[in-house]
Motif scaffolding. Structure first.
Motif, PDB file in Angstrom:
ATOM      1  N   TYR A   1       0.807  -1.217   0.000  1.00 50.14           N
ATOM      2  CA  TYR A   1       0.000   0.000   0.000  1.00 50.14           C
ATOM      3  C   TYR A   1       0.842   1.271   0.000  1.00 50.14           C
ATOM      4  O   TYR A   1       1.817   1.378   0.740  1.00 50.14           O
ATOM      5  N   ARG A   2       0.479   2.208  -0.850  1.00 51.71           N
ATOM      6  CA  ARG A   2       1.090   3.541  -0.854  1.00 51.71           C
ATOM      7  C   ARG A   2      -0.033   4.557  -0.836  1.00 51.71           C
ATOM      8  O   ARG A   2      -0.932   4.473  -1.667  1.00 51.71           O
ATOM      9  N   PRO A   3       0.020   5.500   0.082  1.00 49.09           N
ATOM     10  CA  PRO A   3      -1.044   6.509   0.064  1.00 49.09           C
ATOM     11  C   PRO A   3      -1.061   7.235  -1.265  1.00 49.09           C
ATOM     12  O   PRO A   3      -0.024   7.507  -1.855  1.00 49.09           O
ATOM     13  N   ASN A   4      -2.220   7.543  -1.726  1.00 49.00           N
ATOM     14  CA  ASN A   4      -2.380   8.274  -2.985  1.00 49.00           C
ATOM     15  C   ASN A   4      -2.282   9.763  -2.709  1.00 49.00           C
ATOM     16  O   ASN A   4      -3.141  10.350  -2.055  1.00 49.00           O
ATOM     17  N   SER A   5      -1.248  10.350  -3.237  1.00 43.24           N
ATOM     18  CA  SER A   5      -1.004  11.739  -2.871  1.00 43.24           C
ATOM     19  C   SER A   5      -1.990  12.708  -3.504  1.00 43.24           C
ATOM     20  O   SER A   5      -2.211  13.797  -2.994  1.00 43.24           O
ATOM     21  N   ALA A   6      -2.605  12.299  -4.587  1.00 44.58           N
ATOM     22  CA  ALA A   6      -3.604  13.179  -5.193  1.00 44.58           C
ATOM     23  C   ALA A   6      -4.798  13.300  -4.247  1.00 44.58           C
ATOM     24  O   ALA A   6      -5.272  14.398  -3.955  1.00 44.58           O
ATOM     25  N   ALA A   7      -5.261  12.163  -3.771  1.00 43.78           N
ATOM     26  CA  ALA A   7      -6.392  12.177  -2.855  1.00 43.78           C
ATOM     27  C   ALA A   7      -6.035  12.929  -1.578  1.00 43.78           C
ATOM     28  O   ALA A   7      -6.820  13.706  -1.043  1.00 43.78           O
ATOM     29  N   ARG A   8      -4.822  12.694  -1.109  1.00 42.32           N
ATOM     30  CA  ARG A   8      -4.365  13.402   0.075  1.00 42.32           C
ATOM     31  C   ARG A   8      -4.414  14.902  -0.122  1.00 42.32           C
ATOM     32  O   ARG A   8      -4.926  15.645   0.705  1.00 42.32           O
ATOM     33  N   ALA A   9      -3.858  15.327  -1.249  1.00 41.72           N
ATOM     34  CA  ALA A   9      -3.795  16.759  -1.520  1.00 41.72           C
ATOM     35  C   ALA A   9      -5.203  17.322  -1.630  1.00 41.72           C
ATOM     36  O   ALA A   9      -5.504  18.402  -1.126  1.00 41.72           O
ATOM     37  N   LEU A  10      -6.067  16.562  -2.276  1.00 38.94           N
ATOM     38  CA  LEU A  10      -7.443  17.010  -2.448  1.00 38.94           C
ATOM     39  C   LEU A  10      -8.102  17.194  -1.081  1.00 38.94           C
ATOM     40  O   LEU A  10      -8.733  18.204  -0.805  1.00 38.94           O
ATOM     41  N   ARG A  11      -7.917  16.210  -0.244  1.00 42.56           N
ATOM     42  CA  ARG A  11      -8.545  16.253   1.064  1.00 42.56           C
ATOM     43  C   ARG A  11      -7.936  17.353   1.953  1.00 42.56           C
ATOM     44  O   ARG A  11      -8.619  18.108   2.613  1.00 42.56           O
ATOM     45  N   ARG A  12      -6.625  17.418   1.936  1.00 44.85           N
ATOM     46  CA  ARG A  12      -5.959  18.353   2.848  1.00 44.85           C
ATOM     47  C   ARG A  12      -5.949  19.775   2.335  1.00 44.85           C
ATOM     48  O   ARG A  12      -5.720  20.704   3.092  1.00 44.85           O
ATOM     49  N   GLY A  13      -6.141  19.919   1.043  1.00 45.42           N
ATOM     50  CA  GLY A  13      -6.106  21.266   0.493  1.00 45.42           C
ATOM     51  C   GLY A  13      -4.707  21.805   0.314  1.00 45.42           C
ATOM     52  O   GLY A  13      -4.512  22.981   0.054  1.00 45.42           O
ATOM     53  N   GLU A  14      -3.727  20.961   0.462  1.00 45.32           N
ATOM     54  CA  GLU A  14      -2.357  21.409   0.194  1.00 45.32           C
ATOM     55  C   GLU A  14      -1.567  20.272  -0.411  1.00 45.32           C
ATOM     56  O   GLU A  14      -1.873  19.109  -0.204  1.00 45.32           O
ATOM     57  N   PHE A  15      -0.547  20.652  -1.162  1.00 47.33           N
ATOM     58  CA  PHE A  15       0.175  19.636  -1.920  1.00 47.33           C
ATOM     59  C   PHE A  15       1.479  19.211  -1.268  1.00 47.33           C
ATOM     60  O   PHE A  15       2.094  18.256  -1.672  1.00 47.33           O
ATOM     61  N   ARG A  16       1.908  19.981  -0.282  1.00 48.52           N
ATOM     62  CA  ARG A  16       3.229  19.727   0.277  1.00 48.52           C
ATOM     63  C   ARG A  16       4.290  19.798  -0.822  1.00 48.52           C
ATOM     64  O   ARG A  16       5.164  18.944  -0.908  1.00 48.52           O
ATOM     65  N   THR A  17       4.108  20.764  -1.671  1.00 50.61           N
ATOM     66  CA  THR A  17       5.049  20.917  -2.770  1.00 50.61           C
ATOM     67  C   THR A  17       5.359  22.392  -2.992  1.00 50.61           C
ATOM     68  O   THR A  17       4.476  23.235  -2.931  1.00 50.61           O
ATOM     69  N   LEU A  18       6.616  22.677  -3.238  1.00 51.24           N
ATOM     70  CA  LEU A  18       7.064  24.037  -3.534  1.00 51.24           C
ATOM     71  C   LEU A  18       7.450  24.120  -5.001  1.00 51.24           C
ATOM     72  O   LEU A  18       8.074  23.212  -5.535  1.00 51.24           O
ATOM     73  N   GLY A  19       7.069  25.193  -5.650  1.00 53.88           N
ATOM     74  CA  GLY A  19       7.492  25.396  -7.026  1.00 53.88           C
ATOM     75  C   GLY A  19       8.706  26.301  -7.060  1.00 53.88           C
ATOM     76  O   GLY A  19       8.815  27.225  -6.271  1.00 53.88           O
ATOM     77  N   VAL A  20       9.608  26.003  -7.946  1.00 59.10           N
ATOM     78  CA  VAL A  20      10.777  26.867  -8.102  1.00 59.10           C
ATOM     79  C   VAL A  20      10.824  27.357  -9.541  1.00 59.10           C
ATOM     80  O   VAL A  20      10.933  26.562 -10.471  1.00 59.10           O
ATOM     81  N   ILE A  21      10.691  28.658  -9.701  1.00 58.28           N
ATOM     82  CA  ILE A  21      10.769  29.237 -11.039  1.00 58.28           C
ATOM     83  C   ILE A  21      12.167  29.767 -11.265  1.00 58.28           C
ATOM     84  O   ILE A  21      12.698  30.507 -10.458  1.00 58.28           O
ATOM     85  N   THR A  22      12.758  29.371 -12.342  1.00 53.87           N
ATOM     86  CA  THR A  22      14.098  29.841 -12.644  1.00 53.87           C
ATOM     87  C   THR A  22      14.304  29.722 -14.137  1.00 53.87           C
ATOM     88  O   THR A  22      13.698  28.869 -14.775  1.00 53.87           O
ATOM     89  N   PHE A  23      15.049  30.597 -14.722  1.00 49.12           N
ATOM     90  CA  PHE A  23      15.378  30.265 -16.088  1.00 49.12           C
ATOM     91  C   PHE A  23      16.742  29.653 -16.155  1.00 49.12           C
ATOM     92  O   PHE A  23      17.552  29.798 -15.253  1.00 49.12           O
ATOM     93  N   SER A  24      16.911  28.955 -17.220  1.00 47.42           N
ATOM     94  CA  SER A  24      18.045  28.080 -17.445  1.00 47.42           C
ATOM     95  C   SER A  24      19.014  28.108 -16.274  1.00 47.42           C
ATOM     96  O   SER A  24      19.521  29.131 -15.881  1.00 47.42           O
TER      97      SER A  24
END
Lengths: 331, 331
Positions: free
Chosen positions: A42-65
């Motif tokens: 079993y592995r928790p499904n992170s999509a469902a988790r994110a949906l339920r919790r309202g957060e992704f536990r993910t940071l975006g990093v914008i950078t060029f090359s």
DNA sequence: CTAGGCAATGTTTACGTAAACATCCACTGG
DNA sequence: CCAGTGGATGTTTACGTAAACATTGCCTAG
């Protein structure tokens, strides 16, 4: 999850509790659930988790090359630091540093599974892009000038440049020339300003500024010019790559380093210790910059604070190597 | 979404259709929905999307410390190429390249919002880790030796090394010394093997192999040794950083490059054109490697194929600069 | 001996989306 | 004039999880 619950003979909610390490579960039950999880893979499904919790536990990093070493090291530190906080990092590469591209990246952001954003980029590209920033997404900017509108974490560019110039003056040089970065870069601008300021403070006359574009090649071209300046005994290059090109040009023109001319760089890239001669340079603590970016953005998320315009400066360190020495007093 | 639907006077399903660009929606209706979306600042929730669709449109990249330039450039190409296919890239940094860490990264993977994985890493660390790979997650490995069990995309290490050695032999050198990378690295191993093979093929005797650890510092130490070998007129360094250190050592010992000794590097890092002298080196096409990684992993996902052991080699290119020349025939 | 309390566990529900299926309506051909 | 057809749109449902609330049963204090 339901399968695990059934196999373990408990409810799915208990599985959820175990999976999240919540209290209120007997040691026995927990062990049973864990065993069932293992057995079923079993592995928790992170999509469902994110949906339920309202957060992704993910940071975006914008950078060029990921062109400059500094950005790369910062990114790496961000990734590591984010992982420690249980966050993943998603990369949002911007191919060309144009306004359109940046705007595009920001609008794509809205659809992306990201809770907050760290921007590693000169801020002037951001200004017009602000509008499309999805609400509720916190931003921290690294490697940039302080805007009043963003939280910024950056190396203490001015302090580092001041140290570089002072080091050369302390060695006895009358003045220090500056091989600056491109005009559009705030980092380059601040290093140049600090260079000029430090000289003026010390009562010296700043020589004309020589401009490069961060590349070793541009440093080489600048070096050919500087080699012909008899007055020039000390150069502060705005980064190590340009210093490298500078060293090559000086060598070709028969100017000794540090005998005739002392050179200081900026960045302390790993190779700089093996330049010819090893380069005295300003070490930047990118790991710290990355760490602070992550902590900054996370704390902004938690308190939901809106304190714009905070700027955190990370101190630099002068690394003395063989490319600097006292000038020959032959006059 | 419901709000948008209400404002546009349609059902949420129609909003979904518009949002995904599906057919079967009148131009009028579409325009109305788009207007409503804009007015409400609607952004599709990617967690719900992923949950519903069963895929994240995200690729994971496992790599430890973005230490080498090659890995960085590959990563960048992967990010760009993934974006073109509508995929995001999530970074999974592994702090220390130990078996435990790698296993950890792989098991964390299961909980991560990732459809497939690209590993930028020497494969021997992978072997024991295979077990914990979540089923259904495709893997492509870059920068590694071919295992029969993985799909591998890599630079043609052997071809590049062969070109380097041949270039030196063609210039007239009797034989070529090799400054190799660390023993544990397959890339280093393959470059060394190709070096030895090419010499043997040409009827030359390979001199003893000198070993470094990729760093400029180790190249410097090796250079001090080689400077004392009177027979040595040509060196093939396994990467540009070591070549840099090598150049410094040779210079310090008064050995001219390329007058006394010719040097060839590997990687073509941007700085190598500004070395003293500019370095002849083997250019690697990391952008292509990254692109192929993404396409490989995506095609694996689509056909659900299980063709293990495919290895794709990306050709290299010899870049001639000033560090190589014919040997002086003084004997 | 029992009421009260609390820890352990179970049940229900909603998160936002898109697939599957259902409905409606306008138009066509016999 | 009506059955048939197909395009446009609506309705229902399930994806996997965790919060909120409900239930159970055991222990303790009076």
């Amino acid at each position: 999850m339901a399968d695990v619950a059934q196999l373990a003979g408990v409810s799915s909610q208990t599985v959820s509790r175990v999976s999240n390490g919540f209290p209120g579960v007997t040691e026995d039950t927990r062990a049973q659930v864990l065993a069932a999880m293992r057995e079923l893979g079993y592995r928790p499904n992170s999509a469902a988790r994110a949906l339920r919790r309202g957060e992704f536990r993910t940071l975006g990093v914008i950078t060029f090359s990921l062109s400059t070493m500094g950005n790369i090291r910062t990114l790496e530190a961000i990734a590591t630091s984010a992982a420690e906080h249980g966050y993943a990092v998603t990369l949002l590469p911007v191919a060309v540093p144009t306004q359109d591209e940046v705007n595009g990246a920001f609008s794509r952001l809205g659809e992306l599974a990201v809770d907050a954003v760290i921007v590693i980029m000169e801020i002037h590209l951001l200004d017009a892009a602000t509008v499309s920033l999805p609400p509720g997404v916190q931003v921290v900017v690294a490697d940039s000038d302080a805007g009043d509108r963003y939280t910024v974490v950056d190396t203490d560019q001015a302090g580092g440049a001041r140290d570089a110039v002072r080091h050369l003056l302390d060695l006895g040089h009358d003045t220090v020339w500056h091989l600056a970065g491109p005009e559009g870069s705030f980092a380059a601008q601040r290093r140049a300003n600090a260079w000029r300021g430090t000289l003026t403070e010390a009562g010296r006359t700043p020589p004309p500024l020589v401009r490069g574009d961060w590349s070793a090649e541009s440093g080489y071209r600048a070096g050919l010019l500087l080699a012909d300046e008899p007055e020039c005994t000390a150069v502060f290059a705005a980064n190590d790559q340009m210093a490298l090109g500078l060293l090559r040009a000086l060598h070709e023109r028969g100017r000794r380093v540090p005998g005739d001319i002392s050179v200081v760089g900026f960045d302390d890239i790993p190779e700089s210790a093996s330049f010819l001669p090893p380069l005295t340079t300003i070490h930047q603590d990118f790991a710290e910059v990355g760490r602070l970016c992550v902590e900054g953005v996370l704390s902004k998320m938690r308190r939901d604070g809106v304190e714009h315009g905070t700027t955190t400066l990370v101190p630099t360190r002068l690394v003395r190597r063989a490319s600097t020495a006292a000038p020959r007093r032959e006059r």
